[in-house]
Design a protein around this motif. Structure first.
Motif, PDB file in Angstrom:
ATOM      1  N   GLY A 256       0.813  -1.210   0.000  1.00 36.59           N
ATOM      2  CA  GLY A 256       0.000   0.000   0.000  1.00 36.59           C
ATOM      3  C   GLY A 256       0.845   1.258   0.000  1.00 36.59           C
ATOM      4  O   GLY A 256       1.806   1.403  -0.764  1.00 36.59           O
ATOM      5  N   ARG A 257       0.461   2.198   0.862  1.00 43.07           N
ATOM      6  CA  ARG A 257       1.216   3.435   1.037  1.00 43.07           C
ATOM      7  C   ARG A 257       1.917   3.394   2.386  1.00 43.07           C
ATOM      8  O   ARG A 257       1.412   3.921   3.387  1.00 43.07           O
ATOM      9  CB  ARG A 257       0.281   4.641   0.958  1.00 43.07           C
ATOM     10  N   PRO A 258       3.073   2.749   2.427  1.00 44.78           N
ATOM     11  CA  PRO A 258       3.713   2.533   3.733  1.00 44.78           C
ATOM     12  C   PRO A 258       4.361   3.798   4.274  1.00 44.78           C
ATOM     13  O   PRO A 258       4.746   4.698   3.523  1.00 44.78           O
ATOM     14  CB  PRO A 258       4.774   1.469   3.425  1.00 44.78           C
ATOM     15  N   THR A 259       4.480   3.846   5.577  1.00 46.20           N
ATOM     16  CA  THR A 259       5.268   4.887   6.227  1.00 46.20           C
ATOM     17  C   THR A 259       6.748   4.601   5.986  1.00 46.20           C
ATOM     18  O   THR A 259       7.119   3.486   5.588  1.00 46.20           O
ATOM     19  CB  THR A 259       4.975   4.910   7.727  1.00 46.20           C
ATOM     20  N   PRO A 260       7.615   5.605   6.196  1.00 41.40           N
ATOM     21  CA  PRO A 260       9.060   5.333   6.031  1.00 41.40           C
ATOM     22  C   PRO A 260       9.546   4.161   6.870  1.00 41.40           C
ATOM     23  O   PRO A 260      10.416   3.393   6.425  1.00 41.40           O
ATOM     24  CB  PRO A 260       9.705   6.647   6.458  1.00 41.40           C
ATOM     25  N   LEU A 261       8.974   3.981   8.077  1.00 38.68           N
ATOM     26  CA  LEU A 261       9.387   2.871   8.929  1.00 38.68           C
ATOM     27  C   LEU A 261       9.026   1.537   8.291  1.00 38.68           C
ATOM     28  O   LEU A 261       9.867   0.627   8.198  1.00 38.68           O
ATOM     29  CB  LEU A 261       8.717   3.008  10.303  1.00 38.68           C
ATOM     30  N   ARG A 262       7.781   1.413   7.826  1.00 39.37           N
ATOM     31  CA  ARG A 262       7.359   0.163   7.192  1.00 39.37           C
ATOM     32  C   ARG A 262       8.106  -0.074   5.893  1.00 39.37           C
ATOM     33  O   ARG A 262       8.452  -1.212   5.557  1.00 39.37           O
ATOM     34  CB  ARG A 262       5.860   0.196   6.938  1.00 39.37           C
ATOM     35  N   LEU A 263       8.365   0.994   5.146  1.00 41.22           N
ATOM     36  CA  LEU A 263       9.055   0.822   3.869  1.00 41.22           C
ATOM     37  C   LEU A 263      10.480   0.316   4.072  1.00 41.22           C
ATOM     38  O   LEU A 263      10.918  -0.629   3.399  1.00 41.22           O
ATOM     39  CB  LEU A 263       9.075   2.155   3.119  1.00 41.22           C
ATOM     40  N   LEU A 264      11.215   0.934   5.003  1.00 39.50           N
ATOM     41  CA  LEU A 264      12.588   0.490   5.263  1.00 39.50           C
ATOM     42  C   LEU A 264      12.605  -0.944   5.794  1.00 39.50           C
ATOM     43  O   LEU A 264      13.427  -1.768   5.374  1.00 39.50           O
ATOM     44  CB  LEU A 264      13.259   1.434   6.256  1.00 39.50           C
ATOM     45  N   ALA A 265      11.699  -1.245   6.725  1.00 36.22           N
ATOM     46  CA  ALA A 265      11.666  -2.593   7.303  1.00 36.22           C
ATOM     47  C   ALA A 265      11.280  -3.634   6.262  1.00 36.22           C
ATOM     48  O   ALA A 265      11.903  -4.703   6.169  1.00 36.22           O
ATOM     49  CB  ALA A 265      10.708  -2.630   8.484  1.00 36.22           C
ATOM     50  N   GLY A 266      10.259  -3.327   5.451  1.00 40.42           N
ATOM     51  CA  GLY A 266       9.797  -4.293   4.456  1.00 40.42           C
ATOM     52  C   GLY A 266      10.801  -4.540   3.360  1.00 40.42           C
ATOM     53  O   GLY A 266      11.093  -5.692   3.009  1.00 40.42           O
ATOM     54  N   ALA A 354      13.218   0.426  12.245  1.00 43.36           N
ATOM     55  CA  ALA A 354      13.109  -0.504  11.122  1.00 43.36           C
ATOM     56  C   ALA A 354      13.739  -1.853  11.461  1.00 43.36           C
ATOM     57  O   ALA A 354      13.197  -2.905  11.117  1.00 43.36           O
ATOM     58  CB  ALA A 354      13.777   0.103   9.886  1.00 43.36           C
ATOM     59  N   VAL A 355      14.877  -1.812  12.164  1.00 42.96           N
ATOM     60  CA  VAL A 355      15.514  -3.065  12.586  1.00 42.96           C
ATOM     61  C   VAL A 355      14.617  -3.825  13.556  1.00 42.96           C
ATOM     62  O   VAL A 355      14.454  -5.060  13.463  1.00 42.96           O
ATOM     63  CB  VAL A 355      16.886  -2.778  13.227  1.00 42.96           C
ATOM     64  N   ALA A 356      13.997  -3.103  14.490  1.00 40.95           N
ATOM     65  CA  ALA A 356      13.102  -3.751  15.451  1.00 40.95           C
ATOM     66  C   ALA A 356      11.895  -4.361  14.753  1.00 40.95           C
ATOM     67  O   ALA A 356      11.472  -5.482  15.067  1.00 40.95           O
ATOM     68  CB  ALA A 356      12.657  -2.741  16.510  1.00 40.95           C
ATOM     69  N   LEU A 357      11.325  -3.647  13.782  1.00 46.52           N
ATOM     70  CA  LEU A 357      10.168  -4.177  13.061  1.00 46.52           C
ATOM     71  C   LEU A 357      10.545  -5.392  12.229  1.00 46.52           C
ATOM     72  O   LEU A 357       9.785  -6.370  12.157  1.00 46.52           O
ATOM     73  CB  LEU A 357       9.585  -3.075  12.170  1.00 46.52           C
ATOM     74  N   ARG A 358      11.725  -5.346  11.597  1.00 44.14           N
ATOM     75  CA  ARG A 358      12.185  -6.527  10.857  1.00 44.14           C
ATOM     76  C   ARG A 358      12.394  -7.707  11.783  1.00 44.14           C
ATOM     77  O   ARG A 358      12.074  -8.849  11.434  1.00 44.14           O
ATOM     78  CB  ARG A 358      13.504  -6.216  10.124  1.00 44.14           C
TER      79      ARG A 358
END
Length: 383
Positions: A256-266, A354-358
């Motif tokens: 979708g339209r990810p936030t910078p955090l979701r985009l970097l993690a994904g 981003a590291v934590a989300l990954r």
């Protein structure tokens, strides 16, 4: 002398890697020496099954040696650059890394042999007499020949950590097939479905009367051939599916339209899926088998055996350390990208998030695959 000069430049991470490899080799050598001691005390006994029990820890130590050797150049690129400037080619550098790993295995095996000889000198407890082969002469060539397998396995695994001879360990190789290639999804999915069908067939009503169940070692009860084959196929399929599942999870994070955090993690998880999939799959499979065995022993007191329990601890430890060093390798490979993001003004907190989300996403995949494998293993065991 070269290895001594290399050791002078060791950092804490290098020393920890070397000591962990030596410790794992020492435990493996202890298992081999126990099999030798049992064979000396009971020459007519089952020596082959005792040696076969040493194969899983030997595979674990070889896996650990391969992962740590692959991560070494990424951790110390200046060492590789210096050796290259001195005229060392790719094969010589790989031989040096393999020799360093084999040397750690030699030190660990030597410590285990020294402890074995000291305990045989009539100072061990009576309960260890059978494991040490006390009261019988020890041929000098027997322990040396047996323990030579430890550095040989570690050195060969380290030398063969990367398939391409022109590529040094630690440098990311391009995958032959992308994570979402139909073959990379269809084959393991087919294995998992066939294995699940076989296990369900073995669990049908009245299946216990068909054929004779197979007695499993280490007090794990019994199971039919259909259940064992079904679980093996399903576990192999789930393990191979780990990398595509990680890549799929990364794409879902950036959907979708990810936030910078979701985009970097994904995007980061999708890019790391191939390199992180194998160690996570091994860790999930190992944890599933060990937890299933522990559940079986807990439900039936008195069936646990010391040797399988100790081997389970070694397997889990080697798999966990392999995951840690693969993460260190990935972090070193992404050092340049991280530096570029910081120079572009990216907030450090965003990178940490981003590291934590990954990590959370990869842990979810690990729990799913490991839990499914453990569930299938628990269903395959009967009493």
């Amino acid at each position: 002398m070269l290895y001594l000069r290399l050791a002078r430049g060791y950092r804490a991470l290098d020393l920890g890697r070397w000591l962990l490899t030596a410790a794992a080799a020492a435990v493996l050598a202890a298992f081999l020496l126990r099999a030798l001691g049992r064979a000396l005390g009971d020459p007519g006994g089952a020596s082959l099954p005792r040696l076969l029990w040493c194969l899983p820890p030997m595979a674990a130590v070889a896996w650990l040696a391969a992962v740590t050797a692959r991560a070494l150049p990424a951790q110390r690129p200046e060492r590789i650059a210096g050796l290259t400037a001195a005229g060392a080619g790719t094969r010589r550098i790989r031989a040096l890394i393999a020799g360093e790993t084999a040397l750690a295995c030699v030190v660990g095996s030597g410590c285990a042999l020294l402890a074995f000889l000291v305990l045989r000198n009539d100072i061990a407890d009576a309960s260890l007499a059978a494991d040490l082969g006390m009261g019988t002469p020890l041929p000098a060539a027997a322990p040396v020949t047996l323990l030579a397998l430890v550095p040989l396995a570690g050195g060969l695994a380290a030398a063969g950590a990367v398939d391409a001879t022109e590529r040094l360990p630690g440098r990311p190789a391009e995958s032959a097939l992308p994570s979402f290639h139909p073959l990379r999804i269809a084959l393991p999915l087919g294995l998992a479905v066939i294995g699940l069908a076989l296990e369900l067939y073995g669990l049908r009503p009245g299946a216990a009367q068909d054929g004779r169940p197979i007695d499993l070692p280490a007090g794990l009860g019994s199971a039919s051939a259909a259940l064992l084959v079904g679980w093996s196929l399903a576990a192999a399929g789930v393990a191979v599916l780990t990398a595509p599942l990680l890549a799929l999870t990364g794409r879902l994070l950036a959907l979708g339209r990810p936030t910078p955090l979701r985009l970097l993690a994904g995007r980061g998880l999708t890019a790391q899926a191939d390199r992180l999939g194998a160690p996570l799959a091994v860790l999930a499979l190992t944890l599933a088998v060990v937890l299933t065995a522990a559940r079986q022993w807990t439900g039936h007191p008195g069936t646990a055996e010391m040797l399988p329990a100790a081997e389970g601890v070694l397997l889990v430890g080697c798999a966990a350390v392999a995951v840690v060093f693969r993460l260190i390798e990935i972090r070193a490979a992404r050092r340049e990208v991280t530096g570029d993001l910081l120079r572009l003004g990216t907030a450090p907190g965003l990178l940490v998030g981003a590291v934590a989300l990954r990590t959370v996403a990869a842990g979810t995949v690990l729990l799913a695959t490991g839990g499914l494998t453990a569930l299938l293993a628990a269903g395959a065991l009967t009493t």
